[in-house]
Structures are given as structure tokens and as C-alpha cells.
Design a protein around this motif. Sequence first.
Motif, PDB file in Angstrom:
ATOM      1  N   GLY A 150       0.805  -1.214   0.000  1.00  0.00           N
ATOM      2  CA  GLY A 150       0.000   0.000   0.000  1.00  0.00           C
ATOM      3  C   GLY A 150       0.839   1.266   0.000  1.00  0.00           C
ATOM      4  N   PHE A 151       1.989   1.258  -0.712  1.00  0.00           N
ATOM      5  CA  PHE A 151       2.813   2.459  -0.803  1.00  0.00           C
ATOM      6  C   PHE A 151       2.020   3.576  -1.486  1.00  0.00           C
ATOM      7  N   TYR A 152       2.007   4.757  -0.873  1.00  0.00           N
ATOM      8  CA  TYR A 152       1.220   5.866  -1.414  1.00  0.00           C
ATOM      9  C   TYR A 152       1.725   6.334  -2.778  1.00  0.00           C
ATOM     10  N   ASP A 153       3.015   6.193  -3.019  1.00  0.00           N
ATOM     11  CA  ASP A 153       3.607   6.725  -4.250  1.00  0.00           C
ATOM     12  C   ASP A 153       3.890   5.636  -5.281  1.00  0.00           C
ATOM     13  N   LEU A 154       3.279   4.478  -5.111  1.00  0.00           N
ATOM     14  CA  LEU A 154       3.504   3.383  -6.055  1.00  0.00           C
ATOM     15  C   LEU A 154       2.175   2.669  -6.300  1.00  0.00           C
ATOM     16  N   LEU A 155       1.432   3.187  -7.264  1.00  0.00           N
ATOM     17  CA  LEU A 155       0.130   2.631  -7.576  1.00  0.00           C
ATOM     18  C   LEU A 155       0.261   1.324  -8.359  1.00  0.00           C
ATOM     19  N   THR A 173      12.445  -4.490   1.957  1.00  0.00           N
ATOM     20  CA  THR A 173      12.254  -3.042   2.013  1.00  0.00           C
ATOM     21  C   THR A 173      11.054  -2.746   2.900  1.00  0.00           C
ATOM     22  N   LYS A 174      11.135  -1.632   3.603  1.00  0.00           N
ATOM     23  CA  LYS A 174      10.051  -1.241   4.503  1.00  0.00           C
ATOM     24  C   LYS A 174       9.364   0.029   4.037  1.00  0.00           C
ATOM     25  N   GLN A 179       5.854   5.478   1.887  1.00  0.00           N
ATOM     26  CA  GLN A 179       6.287   5.720   0.516  1.00  0.00           C
ATOM     27  C   GLN A 179       7.408   4.759   0.132  1.00  0.00           C
ATOM     28  N   PHE A 180       7.455   4.403  -1.148  1.00  0.00           N
ATOM     29  CA  PHE A 180       8.549   3.571  -1.640  1.00  0.00           C
ATOM     30  C   PHE A 180       9.651   4.419  -2.264  1.00  0.00           C
ATOM     31  N   TYR A 356      -5.841  -0.222   9.988  1.00  0.00           N
ATOM     32  CA  TYR A 356      -5.300   1.051  10.481  1.00  0.00           C
ATOM     33  C   TYR A 356      -3.803   1.165  10.206  1.00  0.00           C
ATOM     34  N   LYS A 357      -3.066   0.119  10.466  1.00  0.00           N
ATOM     35  CA  LYS A 357      -1.619   0.174  10.264  1.00  0.00           C
ATOM     36  C   LYS A 357      -1.260   0.344   8.796  1.00  0.00           C
ATOM     37  N   ARG A 358      -2.027  -0.282   7.911  1.00  0.00           N
ATOM     38  CA  ARG A 358      -1.754  -0.141   6.485  1.00  0.00           C
ATOM     39  C   ARG A 358      -1.973   1.284   6.002  1.00  0.00           C
ATOM     40  N   HIS A 359      -2.802   2.025   6.705  1.00  0.00           N
ATOM     41  CA  HIS A 359      -3.065   3.410   6.325  1.00  0.00           C
ATOM     42  C   HIS A 359      -2.194   4.394   7.096  1.00  0.00           C
ATOM     43  N   GLY A 360      -1.137   3.899   7.711  1.00  0.00           N
ATOM     44  CA  GLY A 360      -0.140   4.776   8.314  1.00  0.00           C
ATOM     45  C   GLY A 360      -0.374   5.176   9.754  1.00  0.00           C
ATOM     46  N   PHE A 361      -1.415   4.639  10.399  1.00  0.00           N
ATOM     47  CA  PHE A 361      -1.649   4.966  11.806  1.00  0.00           C
ATOM     48  C   PHE A 361      -0.604   4.271  12.679  1.00  0.00           C
ATOM     49  N   GLN A 362      -0.258   4.906  13.774  1.00  0.00           N
ATOM     50  CA  GLN A 362       0.743   4.357  14.683  1.00  0.00           C
ATOM     51  C   GLN A 362       0.155   4.190  16.078  1.00  0.00           C
TER      52      GLN A 362
END
Length: 413
Positions: A150-155, A173-174, A179-180, A356-362
Motif C-alpha cells: 500500500g505504498f502511497y507513491d507506487l500505484l 524493504t520497509k 512511501q517507496f 489502520y496500520k496499512r493506512h499509516g496509523f501508529q
Amino acid sequence: MKKMFRIGLWTLLLLALSFVHAGINEASAKEFKDVSKKHPNYAAIQEMQKAGFINGYPDGTFRPNEPVSRKHVAVLLDKALKLPQPSTTQAVFTDVPKSHAYYTPIMKLYDQGIVGGSNGKFNPEASVTRIQMAKMLDLAFEFNMTEHAGFYDLLVTHWGYVHANALFSQGVTKGDNGQFKPNDKVTRAHYAEFLNRAIAARAAQPGGAKMNKDDALDKLNRLTSSIERVFVLSKENNQTFTKARPEFLQYATARYVDDVIAKVYTGEFDYLQYVNHPLHSEVRLRFDFSQPDADVLHVETIQFRNINDDTGGFVHAAFTREKGQWRIADYDVEYPGTKNFQLTVDEAKFAIEDEYKRHGFQQVQVKFVSKSQVTSQDYSTHEPYTLDQYKFTVDSNIGRDHVTFHSDSGLMY
């Protein structure tokens, strides 16, 4: 060919960091003057150096920020793998004529599908980008794409989507805050880090010729993503189905392309169930596969319902191997109704946390609040049935949310 890659490729890639600049008789320094213990890639650089895979320079430096050259990677890969001569004698890239010093190794890698170009050029002097690195490592180590990052910059429409997600799946890679950064240059320090992780990931992957769960997940995720890419791009570019058909045939059987994709393309069918709705935590909760024979794979899993549409249900997918290439042969989703998922509280909690974690929540903490029974209706038979409805609170770095979860379909809101 793939067997040769698996045996020798990691050795070649580790040697790549020594590059043309470091002589084979130069001793590696135990500590590099320009790589302090506080450097983010210090551990990986030291690990690779102690193993004898990378070298520094005569002045005791490692030059961690120096970029990796595409032509140098090509020649080093060729030397390590001893690739066969290219099948074509014609120049493919306008900037790599037959007279080019690196023509043969570049063409060997191109012939094996390890490298490609852009707009007819290879750009041999250019630095290797992160997405180019992802493709090479993915193809070389034969990683399995077991999940979507689910990288925001890699559709999904990006040619390197499956490669980056394969590396993410294996922990190579993390990303960086979701973002990737596919076009960023790969430095020597970063390359050391990626290689260190790739070696560990390769060692951890299940071996053997028999199909395993990760192999089956890879077929499911990689092929559906590839078809989605072709489908979306062909629609965006206003291509006719006839023009797009050859690309679809790379990832699906002719029957599936003509009987399913063609009808979705023309509007006779509503949609492809996996386009814009990839599987995530579902496959970690319910997943099964079987092989009636070596060239047939059946997958059973579930797809959560989306609040915005009618997708979701029991997934039945079939894949066949034709001339060594796996392709989708069938993909059907059976709507949940009187027969439904019956997800437990723990499964619901896992799915919500993953979302939630996939959408960047911590700092995500999911707490069960209550369970009640509600009534729904079977989509096909219209027969009423009851289901468990769970309520949770979700605390994260941005505050508290209240989430309702339906056990029959995975619907959450």
C-alpha cells in the motif's frame, strides 16, 4: 536458468558493492572512516564487509552515498552468473549500440528479463533507482508477493508495483513513512542494506519444488495485480479490447480473457472483483489451496465487503501453468449470506488493526467493547439470517475511533 540464479545470484550481488573502483587485492577496513556506528546502515555494511562481500577504498572510506551505476551492475551480474549469449544480435537500446563496451552484458540481462529500458534507451551511465533495484532483486531471488504494502507513491498501474511489493512482503524493504520512493537513487549504503535483508529473506523462504502457501499467495496477488494494471491503463488510454488482449494473455488464459475480462471491459459484466479491491488481512485469516496436478492450482480465501460497493465474499480462484507460465483460469466471488464468514472477535480485531496500520496509523490499540446480533438478508435467496455485530474502540496517534464490524462479511465502518 532460474536454478542458476538461485545458486549464484546472491554472491554476484554482494560482490557488486566492491565495484570497478576497488581492486581485488585491496583489503577491506574493519571500520570505514566515513561510516560511523550511528550511520543507519552501519550494521548491514559491517555484516557484508565481514563476510567478504564488499570492499572499501584504499583511503579507508566506503563512500556510502556514492550511487550504483546501471552498466556496472550489468557487467557484474553477467560475470557472476555466466549468462548465455543473447538470442538477438540486434541492438535493442539506442544508447547501447553493438560497439558499446557493455553491450554484451547489458543484452544478456535484457534477454533474461532482469533489466529493461525506457523509451528505447537503457541509460547505462545512470544510477540504479529503487524500483529498478526492486525488479532485479525480485526476479533474481524469486521472492513471493504475499501481501500488498500500500505504498502511497507506487500505484498498481506502475510497472514495478509487484516487484516492490514482493520485496516488502519478504522484509527486504520497509518504505519510508508509507512511501517507496521508486525514483530515488540507490547508494552503496542502501544497496548493502537491501542485499543483507535479501540474503536473510531468501534463506527464510520455503524451498523445494512442491507448492507452498507463499507460492500460492504469490500467484494470487501477483497475477491479479498485473491484470488490474493492464485493465486500468487500457481504460485510461481508451484502448480497444482487441488491442489490450495480448497483454491480458500474459497473465490469464484465453478462455478467462475472452469470457470474463472482455465482458467486463465492454460493460456486459459489472467489474473484476480484485480491481480496486486487493486482498489484505483476509488471506491471513482464511486461506487454503490445493493442486489437483502440478500445473493446476486452486485457491480458497475470503474478501471483505466494502462499504462503498457490493464486492466481497468467498473467493474461489483457479490457476493453470501453460508453457511454464502461471495464469489465472478462473476467479469467482460468492456473496456471503446464510453461508458467511462467521468471523470471531479475535479475527475482527486483527483485521481492524491491520486496516489502520496499512493506512499509516501508529500506536494502534484495538479494544473489544460489545457484541450484539442483527438481522440481514441473503443476497441470492433473500432468506433472513442473524449475524454477530462487534463494536470496538481504536486508539492511535491521531485519537480514538469507534468501529462497528460485521462478522458475516468483514464489513467495518
